[in-house]
Scaffold this motif. Sequence first.
Motif, mmCIF file in Angstrom:
data_model
loop_
_atom_site.group_PDB
_atom_site.id
_atom_site.type_symbol
_atom_site.label_atom_id
_atom_site.label_comp_id
_atom_site.label_asym_id
_atom_site.label_seq_id
_atom_site.Cartn_x
_atom_site.Cartn_y
_atom_site.Cartn_z
ATOM 1 N N GLU A 188 0.765 -1.239 -0.016
ATOM 2 C CA GLU A 188 0.162 0.179 -0.029
ATOM 3 C C GLU A 188 0.947 1.168 0.005
ATOM 4 N N ALA A 192 0.896 4.183 -2.868
ATOM 5 C CA ALA A 192 0.722 5.401 -2.534
ATOM 6 C C ALA A 192 1.797 6.535 -2.802
ATOM 7 N N ALA A 196 2.201 9.478 -5.229
ATOM 8 C CA ALA A 196 2.682 10.657 -5.018
ATOM 9 C C ALA A 196 3.892 11.592 -5.589
ATOM 10 N N LEU A 246 0.304 5.332 6.371
ATOM 11 C CA LEU A 246 -0.212 6.135 5.156
ATOM 12 C C LEU A 246 -0.653 7.464 5.474
ATOM 13 N N GLY A 250 1.208 10.637 3.590
ATOM 14 C CA GLY A 250 0.704 11.969 3.241
ATOM 15 C C GLY A 250 1.206 13.377 4.089
ATOM 16 N N LEU A 651 -4.400 9.709 -2.486
ATOM 17 C CA LEU A 651 -3.907 8.620 -3.006
ATOM 18 C C LEU A 651 -3.311 7.516 -1.972
ATOM 19 N N SER A 652 -3.161 8.141 -0.691
ATOM 20 C CA SER A 652 -2.604 7.442 0.522
ATOM 21 C C SER A 652 -3.748 6.585 0.897
ATOM 22 N N ALA A 655 -4.842 3.801 -1.503
ATOM 23 C CA ALA A 655 -3.940 2.746 -1.371
ATOM 24 C C ALA A 655 -4.453 1.869 0.057
ATOM 25 N N GLY A 672 -10.614 9.347 2.453
ATOM 26 C CA GLY A 672 -10.434 9.699 1.173
ATOM 27 C C GLY A 672 -11.314 10.928 0.654
#
Length: 733
Positions: A188, A192, A196, A246, A250, A651-652, A655, A672
């Motif tokens: 994951e 991500a 990024a 995650l 971010g 995106l994190s 994932a 999200g």
Amino acid sequence: MRKIAESAVKHRRRIIAVWLLVLIAGGALATFTTGRLTVDFSLPGQPGDTASHAVISTFGTAGQNSSPLIVAVTLPPGQRVEDHAAQLKPAFEVLATVRMYDQPVQVFDAYNTVDGTDRTTFATADGRTAMAYVFYPITRTPTPTSPADMVGAAITPLLPVGATLGMTGTDALAASQGSGIGLGVILELLIAGGGALLVLAFVFGSRLAVLPLIVASVSIPGALLLLLPLTYISDYSFIVQYLISLVGLGLGIDYSLLVVTRWREERGRGLDNDAAIVTALRTAGTAVVHSGVTVAIGLLSLVVLPVPFMRSIGIAGALIPLVTVLATLTLTPAILSVAGPRLDPRGGRRTAEGTAWTRWTAFVVRRRWIAAGVALAVLGLLTVPFTTANIGFSAADSLAQRGPAYDTYTALKDQGVPAGTLSPIEILTRSDKARAVAAELSGIDGVKHVVVAADTDSHLHRPLSGDGPTVTMVLAIPQDQTVNQRTVAVVDRVRDKTEHLDGVIGVTGVGTAQTDFQHAVYDNFPLVLLVLSLLTYLLLVRAFRSLLLPLKAVVMNLLSLAAAIGAMVFFWQDGVGSELIYGISATHAVAVWIPPLVFAFLFGLSMDYEVFILARVQEEYRVSGSTDQAVIAGMSRVGRLVTSAALILFLSFAALSTGPGTDQKVLAVGLGLGILLDATVIRSLLLPATISLMGRWNWYLPKSIERLLMLPPLPAAEVRQDDELNPVPEASL
């Protein structure tokens, strides 16, 4: 902040070496740290949890922390269960000898209960399938061997010729999607991180894109390294590993991106490298500190809840913004001092200012009433599903869509086995009173069957906690699976009935876990909300020297959160989107633990963007003295940054949603959607519109409040006229 920047530049090589050691040590110990995380959803002080612990101490099984495994033996066509009693009885008896995690199991079947002649409880309508409940203990740490594997190894050799073995249950259905421990987190992160990097490459157009990723890469192992000694003091939930990894990715990118973008802007204005670093930390670095503290406060607010695993998530989750802030304020300037110009050879000629954001914000300012109305209308529409949220657990149909557990569940359901079989209500009762209790419970509305252990089966009758009266479990099997506010009513009826029955020790099971969690968390949630809002407000009052801006920020955040949870309810509970994107049917409920986590994380994360924007708007206001000009100039410089940061965080969480488990997907999608909603409707539309509407009142702070908060006076050069005395020229809008 200037001293921190100058020190980071002066000791840049030492700082890089220290963070390299953190990366190596944290990375090397990461697996060990995550291995110490626990699976524990206990609810101290709640009646179901108290009964659950009595079951655990007496029988060794899991109580309300786990649902039983349902073992189904299906005979070939034309054969019936009653014709194979001589083989099925010893096959089920052997299950009682199985030990899981050094603890015994409890087995309920047609041959060891008083309703042994009634095949409707433990056999399907066609008479071909015999069933048994296996109540088993759970381990506090994830293991590679599942209960289904252990049961299968014990019973398979004793099955009649041609018979097939199937196993299902709530936990079995959830486990059929995989455990997601270890490698899942790494994959994951790679997904991500790759996304990024693409976003950062677009933003910078140079090798500078790797710098925010470097900061994030050391922040994650740094937080895990700090978490390791804490695991020896208290238990921490396995959920922490996903959130640290995650969210750390971010935040690490977001914070570094803010500082690097400002450094680049200052170099574009003609400052040399080190001077640009100092200015970037003095301005953007201050916003990073305020943002990190706000995120940490949002997470630490969870410690107010009397739920150990929620508290552990709050404490452990707060480590990541604090470590990320430290890395941003030290490692980022150190790397920029050593290699900044080489990573960005164009010398900062491209800045963060964008004409598109200038035009957009000017349009919003001109049409501020319309913009605010549209934003509030969107938020209102998304909040409607929030009012219909059905708090509970995901329905069985949404836990898995394929696999042996799903096939067994589907086959049993097709044969008329009630869905409530997955969530029996467990009534711990004195053995000599068990049959009388069962007789009273059998007439309760919503209860399909009541099962009582036979007096001759010793493994289902044990002294309470070792030296008390002999007790057993009476099972009340509901018609419907007790997974949400609508279907859990039968649990409440059973509880109400047992309060007046002699011999009942307590009631536990999956249904009681839901109601107990609601009492423990949601009854205390107003206190969490009050503490979080008050602390955030006071922090922002000090940061922005304003009474109204922080109040507006808190209110907008609450509106954003209600809309985000509403969108999550619409997507998952109602199934609009879950089937299309994930192939998962409607959950019909949102897991009880997800909304508080979404609230705590989104409150802090979305405040990131608020702080980023307001800090720059305030800076521009002190230059121009006009709120409208400040909004336009500030958004033109940080709008692109906020959009990029939101996309990276999205995106994190995207994932995270690729991992196993429906609840994990629900959490990831909720986070999200909240980030996207906040970066678009809130920060791009409602925020600039309301700042413009409030005009000079944005910056109102009485002298008495300044003295109370011990704020230093502003330099005379920063004291400007208000909007009425210095209006924005119409041409600039």
